[in-house]
Design a protein around this motif. Structure first.
Motif, PDB file in Angstrom:
ATOM      1  N   ARG A 214     -24.809  25.499  27.291  1.00 60.63           N
ATOM      2  CA  ARG A 214     -25.929  26.331  27.504  1.00 60.63           C
ATOM      3  C   ARG A 214     -26.540  26.165  28.785  1.00 60.63           C
ATOM      4  NH1 ARG A 214     -29.544  24.405  22.566  1.00 60.63           N
ATOM      5  NH2 ARG A 214     -30.712  26.068  23.436  1.00 60.63           N
ATOM      6  N   GLY A 215     -25.873  25.115  29.719  1.00 62.49           N
ATOM      7  CA  GLY A 215     -26.609  25.041  31.099  1.00 62.49           C
ATOM      8  C   GLY A 215     -27.761  24.181  31.001  1.00 62.49           C
ATOM      9  N   LEU A 216     -28.608  24.063  32.154  1.00 62.76           N
ATOM     10  CA  LEU A 216     -29.699  23.186  32.377  1.00 62.76           C
ATOM     11  C   LEU A 216     -30.943  23.522  31.382  1.00 62.76           C
ATOM     12  CD1 LEU A 216     -30.071  20.626  34.222  1.00 62.76           C
ATOM     13  CD2 LEU A 216     -31.478  21.998  35.540  1.00 62.76           C
ATOM     14  N   LEU A 217     -31.195  22.490  30.337  1.00 65.53           N
ATOM     15  CA  LEU A 217     -32.199  22.727  29.647  1.00 65.53           C
ATOM     16  C   LEU A 217     -33.317  22.213  29.671  1.00 65.53           C
ATOM     17  CD1 LEU A 217     -30.297  22.852  26.188  1.00 65.53           C
ATOM     18  CD2 LEU A 217     -30.687  24.737  27.631  1.00 65.53           C
ATOM     19  N   LEU A 218     -34.703  22.874  29.663  1.00 66.75           N
ATOM     20  CA  LEU A 218     -35.916  22.476  29.967  1.00 66.75           C
ATOM     21  C   LEU A 218     -36.442  21.369  29.018  1.00 66.75           C
ATOM     22  CD1 LEU A 218     -37.484  25.426  31.926  1.00 66.75           C
ATOM     23  CD2 LEU A 218     -36.713  23.201  32.817  1.00 66.75           C
ATOM     24  N   PRO A 219     -37.348  20.637  29.040  1.00 68.67           N
ATOM     25  CA  PRO A 219     -37.711  19.751  28.039  1.00 68.67           C
ATOM     26  C   PRO A 219     -38.420  20.411  26.787  1.00 68.67           C
ATOM     27  CG  PRO A 219     -38.841  18.963  30.101  1.00 68.67           C
ATOM     28  CD  PRO A 219     -37.872  20.020  30.478  1.00 68.67           C
ATOM     29  N   SER A 220     -39.141  21.817  27.183  1.00 74.47           N
ATOM     30  CA  SER A 220     -39.642  22.157  26.039  1.00 74.47           C
ATOM     31  C   SER A 220     -38.717  22.692  25.098  1.00 74.47           C
ATOM     32  CB  SER A 220     -40.491  23.610  26.539  1.00 74.47           C
ATOM     33  OG  SER A 220     -39.677  24.350  27.460  1.00 74.47           O
ATOM     34  N   VAL A 221     -37.369  22.737  25.316  1.00 71.85           N
ATOM     35  CA  VAL A 221     -36.458  23.336  24.480  1.00 71.85           C
ATOM     36  C   VAL A 221     -35.880  22.225  23.423  1.00 71.85           C
ATOM     37  CG1 VAL A 221     -33.999  24.180  24.329  1.00 71.85           C
ATOM     38  CG2 VAL A 221     -35.426  24.928  26.134  1.00 71.85           C
ATOM     39  N   PHE A 222     -36.107  20.893  23.911  1.00 62.20           N
ATOM     40  CA  PHE A 222     -35.449  19.815  23.086  1.00 62.20           C
ATOM     41  C   PHE A 222     -36.780  18.751  22.595  1.00 62.20           C
ATOM     42  CE2 PHE A 222     -34.994  17.174  26.672  1.00 62.20           C
ATOM     43  CZ  PHE A 222     -34.505  17.569  27.804  1.00 62.20           C
ATOM     44  N   LEU A 223     -37.625  18.513  23.424  1.00 67.11           N
ATOM     45  CA  LEU A 223     -38.585  17.444  23.550  1.00 67.11           C
ATOM     46  C   LEU A 223     -39.240  17.664  21.872  1.00 67.11           C
ATOM     47  CD1 LEU A 223     -40.015  16.041  26.651  1.00 67.11           C
ATOM     48  CD2 LEU A 223     -38.177  15.084  25.323  1.00 67.11           C
ATOM     49  N   PRO A 224     -39.842  18.654  21.762  1.00 69.15           N
ATOM     50  CA  PRO A 224     -40.754  19.210  20.378  1.00 69.15           C
ATOM     51  C   PRO A 224     -39.657  18.754  19.063  1.00 69.15           C
ATOM     52  CG  PRO A 224     -41.005  21.109  22.062  1.00 69.15           C
ATOM     53  CD  PRO A 224     -39.953  20.001  22.447  1.00 69.15           C
ATOM     54  N   THR A 225     -38.465  18.782  19.264  1.00 72.05           N
ATOM     55  CA  THR A 225     -37.676  18.812  18.214  1.00 72.05           C
ATOM     56  C   THR A 225     -37.575  17.058  17.881  1.00 72.05           C
ATOM     57  OG1 THR A 225     -35.903  20.326  18.829  1.00 72.05           O
ATOM     58  CG2 THR A 225     -35.285  18.883  16.941  1.00 72.05           C
ATOM     59  N   ILE A 226     -37.500  16.033  18.834  1.00 71.20           N
ATOM     60  CA  ILE A 226     -37.608  14.951  18.675  1.00 71.20           C
ATOM     61  C   ILE A 226     -39.087  14.068  18.583  1.00 71.20           C
ATOM     62  CG2 ILE A 226     -35.284  14.674  19.257  1.00 71.20           C
ATOM     63  CD1 ILE A 226     -36.425  13.334  21.965  1.00 71.20           C
ATOM     64  N   GLU A 227     -40.107  14.844  18.839  1.00 72.21           N
ATOM     65  CA  GLU A 227     -41.455  14.314  18.799  1.00 72.21           C
ATOM     66  C   GLU A 227     -41.616  13.179  17.867  1.00 72.21           C
ATOM     67  OE1 GLU A 227     -44.534  17.008  20.968  1.00 72.21           O
ATOM     68  OE2 GLU A 227     -45.122  16.954  18.824  1.00 72.21           O
ATOM     69  N   GLU A 228     -41.543  13.453  16.523  1.00 74.25           N
ATOM     70  CA  GLU A 228     -41.858  12.503  15.532  1.00 74.25           C
ATOM     71  C   GLU A 228     -40.844  11.569  15.191  1.00 74.25           C
ATOM     72  OE1 GLU A 228     -45.352  12.747  14.074  1.00 74.25           O
ATOM     73  OE2 GLU A 228     -45.393  13.573  15.851  1.00 74.25           O
ATOM     74  N   HIS A 229     -39.679  11.756  16.043  1.00 76.67           N
ATOM     75  CA  HIS A 229     -38.302  10.974  15.547  1.00 76.67           C
ATOM     76  C   HIS A 229     -38.223   9.822  16.492  1.00 76.67           C
ATOM     77  CE1 HIS A 229     -34.164  10.409  14.857  1.00 76.67           C
ATOM     78  NE2 HIS A 229     -34.233  11.224  13.674  1.00 76.67           N
ATOM     79  N   GLU A 230     -37.579   8.789  15.836  1.00 74.24           N
ATOM     80  CA  GLU A 230     -37.084   7.766  16.772  1.00 74.24           C
ATOM     81  C   GLU A 230     -36.430   7.782  17.888  1.00 74.24           C
ATOM     82  OE1 GLU A 230     -35.139   5.482  13.582  1.00 74.24           O
ATOM     83  OE2 GLU A 230     -33.363   5.326  14.696  1.00 74.24           O
ATOM     84  N   MET A 231     -35.818   8.923  17.847  1.00 75.59           N
ATOM     85  CA  MET A 231     -34.868   9.468  18.971  1.00 75.59           C
ATOM     86  C   MET A 231     -35.676   9.598  20.409  1.00 75.59           C
ATOM     87  SD  MET A 231     -31.791  11.821  18.761  1.00 75.59           S
ATOM     88  CE  MET A 231     -31.771  12.370  16.929  1.00 75.59           C
ATOM     89  N   SER A 232     -37.028   9.882  19.986  1.00 77.46           N
ATOM     90  CA  SER A 232     -37.955   9.968  21.281  1.00 77.46           C
ATOM     91  C   SER A 232     -38.024   8.495  21.923  1.00 77.46           C
ATOM     92  CB  SER A 232     -39.002  10.569  20.997  1.00 77.46           C
ATOM     93  OG  SER A 232     -39.955   9.904  20.096  1.00 77.46           O
ATOM     94  N   ILE A 233     -38.174   7.472  21.155  1.00 75.81           N
ATOM     95  CA  ILE A 233     -38.418   6.268  21.631  1.00 75.81           C
ATOM     96  C   ILE A 233     -37.046   5.819  22.658  1.00 75.81           C
ATOM     97  CG2 ILE A 233     -38.471   3.839  21.211  1.00 75.81           C
ATOM     98  CD1 ILE A 233     -40.955   5.141  20.201  1.00 75.81           C
ATOM     99  N   THR A 234     -35.857   6.110  22.097  1.00 71.35           N
ATOM    100  CA  THR A 234     -34.428   5.772  22.678  1.00 71.35           C
ATOM    101  C   THR A 234     -34.296   6.558  23.934  1.00 71.35           C
ATOM    102  OG1 THR A 234     -33.468   5.990  20.565  1.00 71.35           O
ATOM    103  CG2 THR A 234     -32.017   5.908  22.517  1.00 71.35           C
ATOM    104  N   LEU A 235     -34.891   7.958  23.991  1.00 71.79           N
ATOM    105  CA  LEU A 235     -34.895   8.821  25.235  1.00 71.79           C
ATOM    106  C   LEU A 235     -35.838   8.297  26.103  1.00 71.79           C
ATOM    107  CD1 LEU A 235     -33.166  11.208  26.213  1.00 71.79           C
ATOM    108  CD2 LEU A 235     -34.704  12.749  25.418  1.00 71.79           C
ATOM    109  N   GLY A 236     -36.880   8.011  25.805  1.00 74.01           N
ATOM    110  CA  GLY A 236     -37.994   7.550  26.535  1.00 74.01           C
ATOM    111  C   GLY A 236     -37.517   6.004  27.221  1.00 74.01           C
ATOM    112  N   GLU A 237     -36.872   5.278  26.547  1.00 75.15           N
ATOM    113  CA  GLU A 237     -36.358   4.074  27.110  1.00 75.15           C
ATOM    114  C   GLU A 237     -35.508   4.615  28.061  1.00 75.15           C
ATOM    115  OE1 GLU A 237     -35.283   1.438  24.026  1.00 75.15           O
ATOM    116  OE2 GLU A 237     -37.354   0.756  23.486  1.00 75.15           O
TER     117      GLU A 237
END
Ligand code: C2E
Ligand code: MG
Ligand code: MG
Ligand code: MG
Length: 285
Positions: free
Chosen positions: A69-92
């Protein structure tokens, strides 16, 4: 008959929500795979003092280099993981990557402050302080003073006294904070009063229209005034043209970030961009 119809509708609703749940599971799985496959990258957007001409920093902005899909902006994927522990993994991952990148730049004779966006759930996660301390210890050549953490004022900062304690612990380590998208949250003034943030970042929606909308201009002036009164720094984001820059200079806001200076760019392009800007600072619009 009404009952039948109701039942019918209920069934559709059920199918829809089952589909929504499946689609969410698919998205979460795709993001988990993307983390494993190292498909996330950081772009960097310069911050410039337009009074002195000096590049004062760069903000790290995450992108997903998606295989199809090419280069995706954060608005496409960050909301999906907002409440998920994956946001911690990605943040680290973001913090570790930024420090690694800063040491690469430092080896190329570019020492530059970097701003990192921190989600509310990330800051409030119980491993946050330990992780950032560890990450800093891994890169002893990088001064913690070079790191600025942008926290979203709009995000649900649930427990303000706990957030303020966490921020102070980071400040003890040498880190700094900015309040991102300042003015868009529902309790900006409380945050300003209670949170030890060195900088206010005027939200781009106010900056973009300040030349044509007098209430946006009034908000921009008010935030600059608040920063002065509360002895904080101020930066404007979303500065798209020199006309914006001139206006901000006249209002005593000297640090800007936006497409008018440079778009976010891949990390390896930043050193040459900084050299070029210092030789010949030119607005793109
Ligand atoms: P933000 O932190 O407020 O970042 C500014 C956004 O405005 C970025 O969008 C940037 O590319 C864009 N921008 C910069 N200059 C201009 C301009 O002159 N005009 C316009 N129209 N836009 C401009 P981006 O990269 O899509 O990021 C969107 C948001 O996603 C960020 O807003 C931030 O809240 C979040 N984000 C980005 N990277 C990360 C990250 O690593 N972690 C977390 N937690 N959030 C991130
Ligand atoms: Mg930001
Ligand atoms: Mg912002
Ligand atoms: Mg924003």
């Amino acid at each position: 008959q009404a009952k039948d119809k109701g039942k019918h509708c209920y069934q559709f609703f059920d199918i829809d929500s089952a589909e929504a749940a499946k689609s969410r599971r698919d998205s979460l799985e795709a993001i988990a795979n993307a983390i494993d496959n190292k498909e996330f990258v950081l772009y960097y957007q310069p911050k410039v003092n337009i009074k002195t001409g000096v590049v004062v920093g760069a903000e790290a902005l995450i992108r997903w280099q998606h295989p199809t899909r090419g280069l995706l902006l954060p608005s496409v994927f960050l909301p999906t993981i907002e409440e998920h522990e994956m946001s911690i993994t990605l943040g680290e991952w973001v913090i570790e990557s930024v420090l690694e990148q800063m040491s690469i730049w430092q080896a190329q004779e570019l020492t530059i402050p970097v701003s990192v966006n921190i989600g509310a759930s990330q800051l409030q996660g119980n491993k946050f302080i330990a992780h950032i301390a560890d990450a800093l210890a891994t890169y002893p050549a990088i001064a913690p003073e070079l790191l600025d953490l942008e926290i979203l004022e709009t995000s649900a900062l649930e427990d303000i006294s706990r957030i303020s304690d966490l921020m102070n612990a980071c400040i003890q380590m040498g880190l700094k904070f900015s309040l991102d998208d300042f003015g868009t949250g529902y309790s900006s003034l409380t945050y300003l009063k209670r949170l030890p943030a060195a900088l206010l970042k005027i939200d781009q929606t106010f900056v973009r229209d300040m030349l044509v909308d007098s209430s946006d201009l009034a908000i921009v002036k008010a935030v600059i005034g608040l920063a002065e009164i509360f002895d904080r720094g101020v930066i404007a984001e979303g500065v798209e043209t020199k006309a914006h820059g001139d206006k901000l200079l006249s209002l005593n806001c000297h640090i800007v970030q936006g497409y008018g200076i440079a778009r976010p760019m891949p990390a390896d392009e930043l050193p040459a961009w900084v050299v070029q800007w210092h030789l010949n600072p030119t607005w793109t619009a």
